[in-house]
Structure formats: structure tokens, C-alpha cells
Enzyme design. Structure first.
Site, short mmCIF file in Angstrom:
data_model
loop_
_atom_site.label_atom_id
_atom_site.label_comp_id
_atom_site.label_asym_id
_atom_site.label_seq_id
_atom_site.Cartn_x
_atom_site.Cartn_y
_atom_site.Cartn_z
N LYS A 170 -2.53 -3.61 17.20
CA LYS A 170 -3.79 -4.08 17.36
C LYS A 170 -3.84 -4.63 18.90
O LYS A 170 -4.90 -4.38 19.57
CB LYS A 170 -3.82 -5.44 16.80
N GLU A 177 -9.64 -0.14 23.69
CA GLU A 177 -11.05 -0.71 23.80
C GLU A 177 -11.29 -1.24 25.18
O GLU A 177 -12.48 -0.72 25.68
CB GLU A 177 -10.79 -1.83 22.84
#
Lengths: 297, 297, 297, 297
Positions: A170, A177
Site C-alpha cells: 500500500k 500515486e
């Protein structure tokens, strides 16, 4: 499957609904009892404190913690004495993977399973189909897999192996991202400064249809411009929530060269300053050697 | 609509098929007469030189040039004397937008329309549904719009306004593409150097299902890892084809700060070197002041 | 002034000579007894273990630790039980400032003074005139100031205030050093790739005489090229020793945008790789969407 | 030696004094006749237009042009028709090296020598001892070398070879300068954001005495802080004058990875913006997927 859900914030509440939709039995708790009541109306069992929550669950218990990462240790310190061997704790917030490894080691000593789960997809994902990355002991994973399978989009979950791998994936996801968002944003910055007069919503839209850079982030870009065509209503101040910083710190520890992720983060920090001390130093130096005028504060 | 197609390479041949599929009449030319014959078998009219091509087209002619950007001027110098007022030339390769503006100005003087079209989506897009960004005079655009509408994916084309806007948008698109690719690649670099042992195809797959970073580039990442799980078969040498360099040069001209795009390009350049002179200088300096050992060449 | 010197490596031995030259009384210890003997020949009192060292010093004792930062805690754990209230420990290696603050706090509880001193100038500086940045309690500083004044170049020491400030200043100094070195090295990289054929020693020399970029690092550049005109003998592998990493980590904690320091460090990491996984990913992606050839491993 | 000096601005006027001090005969011209008069008072021959200047010089003439680089072509177009074969033109401003090569080629056709000279050291250097990098034909260089030798600091000039090499070296010098300045400035930025309370003038001073980063730029930093201890009086807006941009553009053409120089330039551009469009895009995206609050404009 029965699950004790701790944390009914933006993500947790949506997840609770998602679990209920998929016929799981949710026993819910949050400091904010208003949220607990709302969750109860949707079919969850309400509890008014953590002790009640733990006692309401059949053994072996399954607990799903969905709270800000700064609060995880506090929750764990309260519930751990109440748990029994064989219980399973899932922590699905944005914790640092090293913290998850530490917590796993602590609970391991008491025979309690600990799984670390990274959750992506935002609030809408939590509600309608999230993306999960999970780490921890395989025997515990096999027990709780249905919870993830049912609340994820199709193919939207991955058991990554040993403890820490969930939050590690993550974390890297967020690093990527940041880089992707910065790339998109820089592209529009050049459009904005150019001699052309583009309709940015239409630009984002065409880039979402058939182009190499089509992506969910570009769809969100299209949405954002559809609401405010030049983003006149907002300031370009970019806050951050820690995971890209962890990605970069991890890259430094591993001596991995990640300039794009580094700069996507540093650009956010820069945006928090209205003026900079380093700029003052450079301006002063130009004045010292070349007599170049400075702008007065 | 009848269109003269110049250039039957990887992109042009696929586009020709796409046009034929959509019931457009294609008159085709390429230096490589083998490609012309193949196109002819699929239903296009074959021509053996540019003069024949021009004379085969009904007036006002519509020409679609799909050749490497270094060759555009040479093609234009050959066909311009043969064209008539009101003819429309579409140039759909990866030209610099300033070159397109110059060419437009040159043809404008002869009453010939010139449209610049950026094309994205790769070979598959050209074949089955591309993404187009187009600039030039609106009256010419309205004539040829059906060609773009029919060969693009739905919503996959945008008329961006004045000449140059098509290639400008495509240039920025590629700048963003470089940044996105670098972000993805840096993320996997950290995974690779980490203590975990991930299956990268599965990682890319889960990130494509429900995550914030789901994107066509991540799907291609999944494809790539499905063929070669650790990419052992290829070298990390990253070539580039010019558009990100143009994006950065344009950003410099506009004084736009684009660090992520800049570093995505510089990282590619760095990958072309097996050793660097700057590294030698730093190593030598560390030795000079601190007595730190250097590695011998 | 009498001083107990622990650590006679590259830096410590030179410092010992420097102290002796300035009529200080040096009681020396190092695990390497050969170094102790050599120091003894120059006038220092030799000791064969830390206990002997401590007992040889008059109270209040002054100790100067000059060992690798990983070893400091081990030395401290051995000597602390032997020290008395009012003794002063100077740690002049490259420790992290937060470690210095922690150690200060630990010794404070026992009434022992702890000063952190960053040392610059390389081996030659240690021998003939170093540059020091020192933090810690002022009353202890005033006692030992002569040691620093005598072994520094003129104006070459600064008491920066509270504990940690010495190593903090040294850390930032090294961050700046990384950026400066990278700037110089990148400049020569462009010269090397250019159409011109420069004599780099002469270039560095002219830049050291009257130019804006004249500096000790440029003088060292001149020296390096005088020995190996094209640096053909060495590889461009750039190792690092931690302080620029700490600078960047500190900048991240303070949300300070330091792109130049960040990239000077990441470039060093990149130089340690002969191939990169991120390069493989980008090369694979270019192949996926555009059919661009990859280089085989 | 007699020299016709065109341009009596900040640099040219100081150079004129320097030439006179060294017993050269200066024939001076500037659009600003006030500057010409002042120069005349110091011993130069005044002229009121370029024609008069040219006619005042003995053949073969030696001309030294010291004007902003945008004006060089205009000056050359005026004087070239008046020059004779064998005359020597020195252009010592901040021109792009490719412009110098073009101008050399143009004058070469008329038998006129053209030398490109980069000048460093600021105004004080021009007055008391500059640093020069010179390119062009060797036979012309040998004629004018005394002018450079006499007005430079010792060892402060380098004949770099063929035309363009002078301005190329100066360009790279400035690229390095940008990187060094940014490194220094970023270091002080971290100091400013830290928990410590440093006296920056003293910090710069200690770093100038014995440290690895001692340099003229650090001396100027010390000067700047001595006048304004926290630089409160000036804004951190960093203008630039072109040479680092040329360095980066050249690096891009040569595919040389120069991240530090790139970021030192992009940071300057960023400082010109009080808000950024890219920041707005990132802030909007964070709001879209995570519901993170934006700051209102």
C-alpha cells in the site's frame, strides 16, 4: 462471517455498509456513538465500548480495525488484554509496515493473529468495492479471506505473504500515486502557461478515451474540471498524509534511486510555503555577486 | 469519405485498416510498395508514387500523412506543388507543434488547409480505436471530422482549436506518460530491493482492480510481468523519442516548474550510460578530501 | 590542557598530532595498539585500555571521542561507569544529532557533560587546522574551548548552542557538500559529452581563479584532474556515508523542499547499480504500447 | 594595446577602468553618453557613435564588445560594414555559444576574426581581476592575449580552443553556479526550519574557515547575512538570466543526466509563482478520491 469493526470514519463506515451488503454480521464500535447508531440502523450490532465489542464476538474472534494510524497502538493496548489465543486482528488503515511487523510480533507472543491490510480505492471503493493488499500468517488469512473477497472489486485483493507485506504494498502504491498525480498536474501546468486556450475538462476526457495515459486519476481530473473549469476556487496547497514520505524513506534505506517519487513529495512540501528561506538566500547571493536587484519583502 | 493515406508503417497501416473498416475510401502510398500491396488487398487503392496518389484524389483532396516527423518536410515539399486551393492536409505523426505552425503558415499562403493531429493509443489504438488531438482551421476540421470520429474510440478525439494545439496536447500527453511510467517503475524498483518476495504480475493486477492507480499503463505492466515475471530477459536501458524532451524544453521556455517530468526524462538519459563522468568526478573528490577509496576502472 | 583521546584512525591520529603541536597533553587510546605506540612516539601518553585511560586523567576529566558513529554507544557504555560528576565528554565524529541529544540526556543524569562536535576539513584539516561546529552546555564549552581554538584554522570553530547543534550543523554542511559536488560533477559531465575538447585540469584551474564558483572543492577537482586527466583510472561509483541521507530525512520531517540535495544523494545511489529494475519496467512498457524494441539482457 | 570598448554598463565600465589601469589605450562608446564622459575622465578616448569609434582605431583594429547578449547582433550589423580584413572582434558578454559560432562564421567570410569570451567574477572581478574563458582562432587569440592577462586575476584566463568554447565554458560555469547556490540555500532552509536557533552569519563564517564547503559563494552568503541576519528584507523570488537554462537545454541535447542543475533551475521558476496550477490539480485530485479538504482561493 461475524466481524468486529472498530472505527466508523469515512472509510470504516463505508466498509461496514459493504460488509452488511454482503451478508456479513457486523458488530460495530466507534468513539463517535452517532456513527455507531447510524451503522446500527443499517443492520450492524451497536456497542458502546471496546470491552462490549470484544465480548459480543464469538471465538475465535475476527476484528477489523479501521482507524487513523496514530490511534492503532492505543486501540490495541485496550483490546489485547481482552483477546484470546486464536483471535484474529486485521488492521486495515494506513500504518507503516514496520509498525505492523512490530505489532504482529507483540500479539504473536499471546497467540493472537495479526494481519496488515492496505486499502485503496478511496471512500467509494470502501463502499462498493475496494482494493486490498494483505500480509500475515497464511492460516489466519485463509479464515478471513471471504471478508476481503466480498468487499473488494473482482480481483481486487492480494495476499502478499508475510506480515508487513500488505502495508508495504500500500505504501508503494501511494508513492506511485504521488508520482502519477504530479505528472498529470505538471502537464496541466504547462497547458495553463501555454499560448493555447484549452478546455481542461475536454482535454482530460479525450485523454481518458483511448490514450496511453487513461487512468482513474485522469477520470478524477475530468471530474474536478467539470466542477470548476479552471480550479479558480481552490489554492494550490498540497497536503500529504505520510505514505509517500515513508516510500521515499524506505527507498533511501534500500539505496533505491526514486527521483520522481522524491520530487512529487518535495513539490508538495514546497507548496506549503508562501515564501522560502532558500529563495531569499539565492536572491541575496545574486545581488552580492552580480548586483541583481532583489524584490523587497 | 475519400482519403489519401501517406505512410503505411506500424501506425499508418493499422489506421488504413481502421479507415477501411469504417467504409472510408483509402488511396494509399508508401515508399515500401510491399505495404501498399498489402493495404490494397484489404481494399485500398494502391499508388506507386506521390504524384499518382494526388491525381487519384477528388478535389478538394483530403490527405492524411502518417510518417516519422523527420520526413514530413520532405513529403510536403513533394506534394505541395501538386495540391490545389482548398485541399486539406492532415499530419498525424509526432511532430513538434512549432513545426506544425510553420508548415501551416507555409501552406496557408497557397490556400491549402493544414491540420495537426496528435495520435495516442499505440498500434492497437490505430487499428481499433485511437485517441486524437487536432488543431487547425475550424472549416477544414469540420470537413474531416468524420475520419477522426470513425477511427477513434468513443469520445476519443478533441478539436483543440488553432493550429499547433493538436501536437501541443500530444506532446504534453507524452510528458505525463513519461512521468507516470517513471512513477510505476520506481515503485517496482523499491519492491525489488525490499525484504519481501512479491509476484509482480499479481501486484500489478491487484493495483488494476479498484485501486487509485489503476490505469492502462498498469495493465501493460501486468502484461509485461505475465510474459517475464522478473523482466530478466531485458536490460533497463530506456530510450526516448523526443516528445518528453520537447515538453521539458517548452516548460523551460514558459518558466513552468515540472520536476517530475524533468526527472523522468533525465533518468532515461542516465540509463544509456554504463558509467558516468560525473560519477568519476564525485568519486575522485571523495578521495581527495576524505581519503575514501575509489573503485578502479 | 590534558585530554583523553579515544580513537586514532585517519582523523583521530591527525588530531592527536595537532593537539600535541599546540602543547596540549594527550592521553591516547585505540583498539589498534600500533596506532597508540605511534602516537606515543610523538609525545602522547599511551594507554592499553579504556579503564587505564580514564584513570590516567586528572579530574574533572576531558575526553575526546573520535570513532566511527556506530561505535560511539559501545565506547560510552564502557567509560560511563568510570566517569565522575563534572567530567566532560566531547564526541567529534559523524553522529546523528538526535543520537547526540539522547546521549547527552543519558549522561546528564549522572552529572557528566556531553558536547557534540562536527568536524570538517578532512584529514588535512584534522592535522593542520580543522573546522568545528559544537553544541552542548555552555559551562562545559567554556572549559574546552581552547582545544578547539588551538586545533582549528582561524575562525574555524563555532559554538552553536544547545546539544545537537554541532552535529546538526555538520549534517547540513555535508548535505550542502553533496549538492556542490554534484553540481561540479554534472558540469564536467556536460563538458565531456560536448563537441569541445577541454583540458579539465586547466578548466578547474581557471574556475579557481577569479570565478564565481571558486571553492575548495574546485581546487580538489583541479588536483584530481592533475593526477588523471580524464579520470580514466576510476569508476563512477559514488558511495556515501550517511550524512546527506540524514539531511534529506530531516528535511522530510521538517517538510523542507530540498530537491538539489535529494537528487545529489539519489544520483549516488543510482551509480551503485549497473542495471536497474525501474529501467526494465519502463523498457517493457515502451515495448508493450509502442512496439519499441528492448535491449536483451 | 589599443582597444575599442563597446558597452559601458556595470561590467563594461569596470573593465574599462581595469584596462586603463593596466596601461591599455581605450577608445570607448556607449549609447549612454554620460558613461562615455565618465570613462573619458578616467583616461579613455570618448566617441559619440560606432562609426567614430571604428575610425578612431588603428588597423588591425581590436574591438571588445560588452553588451547584453540580445544586443550583440545589432551592434555587429552596424560595425561589420566598417571593419577591415584582419580586424579582431572580442565578444565578452553572456551569449549562447551557438550564436558565437554563427557570428564567427559570418565574420569569417569577410576576413574578420571573432573571439568569444565568457567573463566571470561579477562587477568586482571586472574592476580588479576577472576570470575569462576564450574561444576562437589561435592567431587572433595570440594578438589580444595581453588584454586578458592584464585584466584577469593571476591564472584567471583560459584559451579553450575553437570558437564557441569560451561561451560554452562560461555557460557550464553558470550551470554549476546555480547548483552550488541551490545547495547552499537548501542547507540554510533546513537550518531555518529546524529546532535550533543559529546565527547564520556565524554559520557561513565557520563554513568558510577550514570546511569542505568553503567557497566564494559561501563568503558572499556570509556578507549577505551580515547585512540582514534573517534576510527579512527580501523576498525569496529567484530570477534567472538564461545560462543555466542553456546548460540544461544543452544537457538534454547531449542526453546528459544533470538532475541537480535541472532542479536548481526549476526551483527558481517555481519561486516566481505565488500559487501554481499543478498544485490546484493535485489538491483537487486528493479531494476527489479521498475527500481531503482543499484550501479555498
Amino acid at each position: 462471517m461475524q466481524v468486529g469493526l472498530i472505527g466508523l470514519g469515512k472509510m470504516g463506515f463505508n466498509l461496514g455498509q459493504n460488509l452488511l451488503d454482503n451478508n456479513h454480521s457486523v458488530v460495530a464500535y466507534d468513539l463517535n456513538q452517532k456513527a455507531v447508531k447510524d451503522m446500527n440502523k443499517l443492520g450492524a450490532q451497536a456497542t458502546s465500548n471496546l470491552e462490549e465489542l470484544i465480548q459480543s464476538l464469538a471465538k475465535p474472534r475476527v476484528l477489523w480495525i479501521m482507524v487513523p494510524h496514530m490511534v492503532v497502538d492505543s486501540v490495541l493496548s485496550e483490546i489485547t488484554p481482552l483477546l484470546d489465543e486464536g483471535d484474529i486482528v486485521i488492521e486495515a488503515g494506513n500504518s507503516h509496515y514496520k509498525e505492523s511487523i512490530r505489532r504482529y510480533d507483540e500479539l504473536k507472543g499471546k497467540g493472537i493473529y495479526y494481519l496488515d491490510a492496505g486499502t485503496s480505492g478511496g471512500m467509494e471503493g470502501a463502499r462498493n468495492g475496494a482494493c486490498y493488499m494483505i500480509g500475515g500468517d497464511q492460516e489466519a488469512w485463509e479464515v478471513v479471506e471471504p471478508l476481503f473477497r466480498d468487499t473488494a472489486v473482482e480481483n481486487g485483493y492480494l495476499y502478499g505473504g508475510k506480515i508487513g507485506s500488505g502495508h508495504f504494498l500500500k505504501m508503494i502504491h501511494n508513492g506511485i500515486e504521488y508520482g502519477m498525480m504530479a505528472a498529470i498536474a505538471e502537464g496541466f501546468e504547462v497547458l495553463e502557461k501555454s499560448e493555447f486556450d484549452f478546455d481542461y475538462e475536454k482535454v482530460a476526457k479525450v485523454w481518458n478515451n483511448g490514450s496511453v495515459i487513461r487512468s482513474w486519476l485522469m477520470e478524477l481530473t475530468e471530474n474536478a474540471f467539470s466542477k470548476d473549469p479552471k480550479l479558480d476556487g481552490i489554492k494550490g496547497v498540497m497536503h500529504s498524509s505520510g505514505e509517500a514520505k515513508w516510500t521515499l524513506e524506505t527507498a533511501l534505506d534500500l539505496q533505491a534511486a526514486t527521483p520522481v517519487i522524491a520530487l512529487s513529495l518535495l513539490s508538495r512540501y514546497r507548496s506549503l510555503d508562501t515564501d522560502t528561506f532558500n529563495g531569499k538566500v539565492v536572491a541575496a547571493l545574486r545581488n552580492e555577486f552580480g548586483g541583481h536587484a532583489v524584490e523587497k519583502a
